[in-house]
Design an enzyme around this catalytic site. Structure first.
Site, PDB file in Angstrom:
ATOM      1  N   LYS A  12      38.571 -79.219  12.410  1.00  0.00           N
ATOM      2  CA  LYS A  12      40.001 -78.879  12.540  1.00  0.00           C
ATOM      3  C   LYS A  12      40.774 -80.056  13.112  1.00  0.00           C
ATOM      4  O   LYS A  12      41.792 -80.480  12.563  1.00  0.00           O
ATOM      5  CB  LYS A  12      40.170 -77.649  13.437  1.00  0.00           C
ATOM      6  CG  LYS A  12      41.623 -77.269  13.655  1.00  0.00           C
ATOM      7  CD  LYS A  12      41.889 -76.598  14.969  1.00  0.00           C
ATOM      8  CE  LYS A  12      42.144 -77.594  16.062  1.00  0.00           C
ATOM      9  NZ  LYS A  12      42.596 -77.019  17.325  1.00  0.00           N
ATOM     10  N   CYS A  51      51.816 -62.381  14.313  1.00  0.00           N
ATOM     11  CA  CYS A  51      50.462 -61.911  13.975  1.00  0.00           C
ATOM     12  C   CYS A  51      49.500 -62.359  15.081  1.00  0.00           C
ATOM     13  O   CYS A  51      48.581 -63.145  14.875  1.00  0.00           O
ATOM     14  CB  CYS A  51      50.031 -62.460  12.620  1.00  0.00           C
ATOM     15  SG  CYS A  51      48.596 -61.616  11.956  1.00  0.00           S
ATOM     16  N   CYS A  74      53.022 -55.743  13.713  1.00  0.00           N
ATOM     17  CA  CYS A  74      53.101 -55.403  12.284  1.00  0.00           C
ATOM     18  C   CYS A  74      54.444 -54.767  11.923  1.00  0.00           C
ATOM     19  O   CYS A  74      54.965 -54.985  10.828  1.00  0.00           O
ATOM     20  CB  CYS A  74      51.957 -54.459  11.899  1.00  0.00           C
ATOM     21  SG  CYS A  74      50.330 -55.193  12.112  1.00  0.00           S
ATOM     22  N   CYS A  96      56.837 -57.320  10.923  1.00  0.00           N
ATOM     23  CA  CYS A  96      56.337 -58.324   9.969  1.00  0.00           C
ATOM     24  C   CYS A  96      56.790 -57.996   8.545  1.00  0.00           C
ATOM     25  O   CYS A  96      56.649 -56.864   8.071  1.00  0.00           O
ATOM     26  CB  CYS A  96      54.807 -58.352  10.038  1.00  0.00           C
ATOM     27  SG  CYS A  96      54.065 -59.502   8.889  1.00  0.00           S
ATOM     28  N   CYS A 146      50.075 -56.243   3.419  1.00  0.00           N
ATOM     29  CA  CYS A 146      48.997 -56.856   4.214  1.00  0.00           C
ATOM     30  C   CYS A 146      47.856 -55.851   4.360  1.00  0.00           C
ATOM     31  O   CYS A 146      48.063 -54.755   4.891  1.00  0.00           O
ATOM     32  CB  CYS A 146      49.525 -57.254   5.587  1.00  0.00           C
ATOM     33  SG  CYS A 146      48.194 -57.673   6.738  1.00  0.00           S
TER      34      CYS A 146
HETATM   35  S1  SF4 Z   1      51.263 -56.938   8.853  1.00  0.00           S
HETATM   36 FE1  SF4 Z   1      49.416 -58.195   8.623  1.00  0.00          FE
HETATM   37  S2  SF4 Z   1      50.218 -60.310   8.679  1.00  0.00           S
HETATM   38 FE2  SF4 Z   1      51.802 -59.000   9.516  1.00  0.00          FE
HETATM   39  S3  SF4 Z   1      51.474 -58.994  11.726  1.00  0.00           S
HETATM   40 FE3  SF4 Z   1      50.376 -57.216  10.905  1.00  0.00          FE
HETATM   41  S4  SF4 Z   1      48.289 -57.968  10.552  1.00  0.00           S
HETATM   42 FE4  SF4 Z   1      49.599 -59.780  10.764  1.00  0.00          FE
END
Ligand code: SF4
Length: 361
Positions: free
Chosen positions: A264, A334, A341, A344, A350
């Site tokens: 990395k 995330c 979520c 998001c 997702c």
């Molecule tokens: S929906 Fe999926 S990408 Fe978005 S915060 Fe939750 S786990 Fe992470």
């Protein structure tokens, strides 16, 4: 500037409203009515070459080409005519991914402190079936939008910000390597402060080599594993003095031979110190999010396995942005524990989101 970049992007329609998605929707609407004269606000992927010369960080939409934007009746760009931009056009080429077009091109440095960032040849892209998740491009686009909305510690305190801008290029490269070595399992804020203490002394391979171990440990504390990192730093500095005239190696193989330097760090170091994209820098954030979004044909246990899988299908022109994009997303939304979520934009597409998991029950 960051918000203006947001407006240029297309947003995936997602059912349900969140504070974030509502705000983004408003921004896009405002742009459609007011931005007829603001050429910088109309940044689609084909403007990457010219816009990259003036701004950082840069997020561009690979989803919407200029033609698609015109079809979508957004205002016209004031960019020079195609004929006047022949040099720029000649440096670009296109690859098709499903309905999207990604432009492969050379990035011009945003200012004098950044050397030219060359994106290497794009790997051959096959068909959509070759991608582990058909929604990956939309995931990426949504993450770009969320990153524009919400700054993350990595934006201002990341390793690329840790070099002394007044030092010569060789020393700046060493600073970036040191910051990367300290950053493992350590918060950006802690690494940044430790780098400040180191830079308050003279921070060169020779100065680290000559510094007593206890003094170096004192300067690194409270960086995690600071005793081990102090030991690796001294060993690495010795090698750089003996073999590289106090510079750092300019290739991934030699970087990986330095004590305390893993894949990395080496890939990110090649990108930030030498402006060469040799691979995807996969840390704990990239590893976690790639698994949550099912960007991998098989779930992985180790970041190195994630890197190998991602590099097997992710178009090479995107390699340089993935680490910075996902690290910030992992720091703000995330998160490792209790991801946000509900906030998001990917929550309905997702595989790991609470809403998707609830429907499956
Ligand atoms: S929906 Fe999926 S990408 Fe978005 S915060 Fe939750 S786990 Fe992470």
């Amino acid at each position: 500037m960051v918000q203006r970049q947001c407006r240029a992007m297309t947003s995936q329609s997602v059912s349900g409203k969140t504070t974030l998605s509502s705000r983004l929707a408003k921004q896009i609407k405002v742009t459609k009515t007011k931005a007829t004269t603001a050429k910088q606000e109309l940044w689609d992927i084909e403007d990457l070459h010219s816009v990259a010369a003036t701004t950082a960080p840069r997020y561009f939409s690979p989803v919407q080409t200029r033609k698609q934007r015109q079809v979508n009746t957004l205002p016209k760009s004031n960019l020079p005519a195609k004929k006047a931009r022949q040099d720029e056009v000649s440096k670009t080429s296109k690859i098709k991914i499903g309905t999207a077009t990604i432009i492969k091109c050379e990035l011009v440095p945003p200012n004098e402190t950044m050397l030219e960032l060359k994106v290497e040849e794009a790997a051959a892209v096959k068909t959509e079936q070759d991608f582990p998740n058909a929604n990956w491009l939309q995931h990426l686009e949504n993450i770009r939008l969320m990153r524009c909305e919400k700054p993350a510690p990595v934006d201002t305190l990341g390793c690329h910000q840790c070099a002394d801008q007044n030092a010569n290029e060789k020393t700046q490269r060493f600073h970036k390597l040191v910051a990367l070595m300290l950053s493992s399992q350590t918060k950006d804020e802690t690494t940044f402060e430790a780098m400040k203490r180191l830079k308050a002394q003279t921070l060169t391979p020779a100065s680290i080599q000559g510094m007593p171990a206890v003094e170096l440990e004192r300067l690194l504390h409270p960086v995690s594993f600071y005793k081990n990192k102090a030991k690796y730093l001294k060993q690495t500095s010795q090698i750089l003095v003996d073999k590289y005239n106090e510079d750092i190696p300019d290739n991934i193989q030699e970087l990986l031979k330095l004590p305390g330097v893993g894949p990395k760090m080496a890939h990110i170091c090649m990108a930030t110190a030498w402006n060469k994209i040799t691979g995807i820098g996969v840390d704990t954030h990239v590893h976690r999010i790639a698994n949550r979004l099912a960007w991998l044909k098989k779930s992985t246990k180790e970041p190195e396995q994630t890197r190998v899988q991602l590099e097997s299908w992710l178009p090479r022109p995107l390699w340089s942005e993935v680490n910075h994009l996902l690290v910030g997303f992992g720091q703000t939304i995330c998160t490792p524990v209790r991801p946000n979520c509900s906030e998001c934009l990917n929550r309905h597409i997702c595989p790991a989101s609470a809403s998707v998991l609830a429907k499956k029950k």
